[in-house]
Scaffold this active site. Structure first.
Site, mmCIF file in Angstrom:
data_model
loop_
_atom_site.group_PDB
_atom_site.id
_atom_site.type_symbol
_atom_site.label_atom_id
_atom_site.label_comp_id
_atom_site.label_asym_id
_atom_site.label_seq_id
_atom_site.Cartn_x
_atom_site.Cartn_y
_atom_site.Cartn_z
ATOM 1 C CG ASP A 159 9.738 45.514 37.474
ATOM 2 O OD1 ASP A 159 10.315 46.607 37.652
ATOM 3 O OD2 ASP A 159 8.529 45.337 37.715
ATOM 4 C CG HIS A 192 8.819 49.215 39.687
ATOM 5 N ND1 HIS A 192 8.417 48.100 38.989
ATOM 6 C CD2 HIS A 192 7.697 49.915 39.965
ATOM 7 C CE1 HIS A 192 7.099 48.127 38.849
ATOM 8 N NE2 HIS A 192 6.638 49.215 39.429
ATOM 9 C CB VAL A 306 -2.227 38.930 29.920
ATOM 10 C CG1 VAL A 306 -1.593 39.617 31.129
ATOM 11 C CG2 VAL A 306 -1.178 38.682 28.841
ATOM 12 C CB SER A 353 3.304 47.578 39.230
ATOM 13 O OG SER A 353 3.610 48.567 40.172
#
Length: 462
Positions: A159, A192, A306, A353
């Site tokens: 991130d 974030h 994923v 997210s």
């Protein structure tokens, strides 16, 4: 995208538009910048034929290009090459394909809401921070009711970095692979990454907030710059770093529009090595939870290796912003989630997210119960299977995949405690079994049967 000969001849084209997702050993021989290449050059991945790098660096040099990055675990390089010589590069002996280094990141409009009730009188003094608050999402998935806390399990937060001195976080280490700043500077100046990290593993220290796996080891892998922007080459470098450093769980609260052969190779190599990779499904919206024909997911969440996570609201409805698609695996809380953010603050934020680190945290809880040390081929698949098969159906549509991640059921599943003494086997229907236990049971049964036969014969002819 892989470039065709025609595209190469066109030179520098318009920048690829990017659909950004909300969330959140060196991996490279040299660091690369996230800045765009000059107008007369292209930033590309160069893939060798037959997976052999061989003289690839010399080939790049021969067309006036510069190799920007090599990877420890992947057989391709990142290079900047003059636009008018890309066709020559593609035709060179030993070169299989050339593709753009596309963009990834978080949305421009990500705007967490600072919580007045959690503002400490003195942010730098942890003693003044407010009493710990548990988010509704934490309670909804049952994370408050389980004994495992993620101890001994690594979670890589790919991130914008993590604030390393936040009073609710403990950062075990990390790496800045963006090329902007020093490699050891993985501080978050955006917010974030710190928010995502808090959802996954904020400390259970009676202050601020608490994470899903509060005793897991968090690693700040800075793949996005201070504006929340990045490139696939940096995302790949982050995965590479996690592989080199044995980080079991790789959490990616980001996304882009285009698929990439280079990212595919990185994901598949990491998965084969035993890492569990998770990604936000995207914030491109949906037409309702019952719509199963939409495909709004972003990449790399669409990759089969994923775990793709969608987001729900507190009333158990699908979040209107959440992307959906055939590749969805799990649902998690994602709206108005309280967590840590930069400057020792706490904030509410929403997005897939934010949902993703809930799943990463529960994965760490399950991994801990198995007493495995480091990435282990088979263990990642077993953990993924447990997460899916113990998920709680909420929407009863494709928008939730297997359902809402459930910490209580996941760590209570008999298979969660497989332990390092067992080698995983898979039955034909996909369920997990312990191969050694099965063989042992069969041997004991045969031994008992033979013993019974001998005893019977003894009685008949004795």
């Amino acid at each position: 995208m892989t470039l065709t000969r025609r595209q190469l001849l066109q030179g520098a084209g318009a920048a690829v538009s990017v659909s950004l997702v909300t969330s959140a050993g060196t991996a490279a021989a040299s660091q690369s910048s996230t800045a765009s290449p000059s107008s007369d050059s292209r930033r590309v991945f160069v893939h060798p034929q037959n997976g052999l790098l061989g003289e690839l660096l010399d080939v790049v040099d021969s067309v006036g290009g510069t190799t920007l990055r090599e990877y420890d675990n992947f057989d391709f390089v990142l290079a900047e090459v003059p636009s008018n010589r890309l066709d020559e590069l593609l035709a060179a002996t030993g070169v299989a394909s050339v593709e753009e280094d596309d963009e990834t990141g978080i949305p421009d409009d990500w705007s967490p809401s600072l919580l007045e009730s959690l503002l400490p009188p003195d942010r730098s003094d942890c003693e003044t921070h407010p009493d710990q608050r548990v988010s509704w999402g934490h309670e909804r998935i049952g994370a408050t009711e389980v004994e495992p806390d993620g101890a001994g399990v690594d979670i890589g937060i790919l991130d914008t970095g993590i604030q390393t001195d936040h009073c609710s976080l403990s950062v075990a280490g990390g790496r800045n692979v963006t090329g902007s700043g020093l490699p050891d500077d993985y501080e978050d100046r955006h917010g974030h990454g710190t928010h995502v990290a808090g959802v996954a593993g904020a400390l259970d220290n009676d202050r601020g907030v608490v994470g899903t796996a509060p005793n897991a080891d968090l690693y700040a892998v800075k793949v996005l710059d201070d504006d929340g922007d990045g490139r696939y080459s940096d995302l790949i470098a982050g995965i590479d770093w996690c592989m080199e450093n044995g980080v079991e769980i790789i959490s990616m609260s980001l996304g882009g529009e285009s698929e990439s052969d280079a990212v595919d190779e990185a994901v598949e190599t990491a998965h084969s090595a035993g890492h569990l990779l998770l990604s936000a499904a995207g914030n491109e919206g949906n037409n309702g939870s019952s719509s199963c024909t939409e495909e709004t997911m972003t990449y790399p969440a669409t990759h089969d290796d994923v775990v793709a996570v969608t987001a729900m609201n507190e009333d158990d409805t699908l979040a209107s912003y959440s992307s959906v698609g055939e590749g969805v695996d799990l649902l998690a809380p994602g709206t108005d989630i309280t967590s840590s953010t930069v400057d020792n603050h706490y904030a509410e934020a929403s997005g897939t997210s934010v949902a993703t680190p809930f799943v990463a945290g529960v994965a760490a809880l399950v991994w801990e119960t198995r007493e495995e040390s480091g990435p282990e081929p088979g263990t990642n698949e077993a953990v993924r299977s447990i997460l899916g098969e113990t998920a709680e159906p909420v929407l009863d549509t494709c928008a939730e995949g297997d359902g809402l991640v459930d910490a209580r059921a996941a760590v209570g599943d008999d298979r969660a405690t497989g332990g390092s003494d067992h080698e995983e086997g898979w039955s034909e229907d996909g369920s997990v079994g312990t191969l050694r236990d099965s063989v042992s049971s069969a041997f004991e049964w045969v031994t008992e049967l033979v013993g019974a036969i001998i005893d019977r014969l003894g009685r008949l002819f004795g």
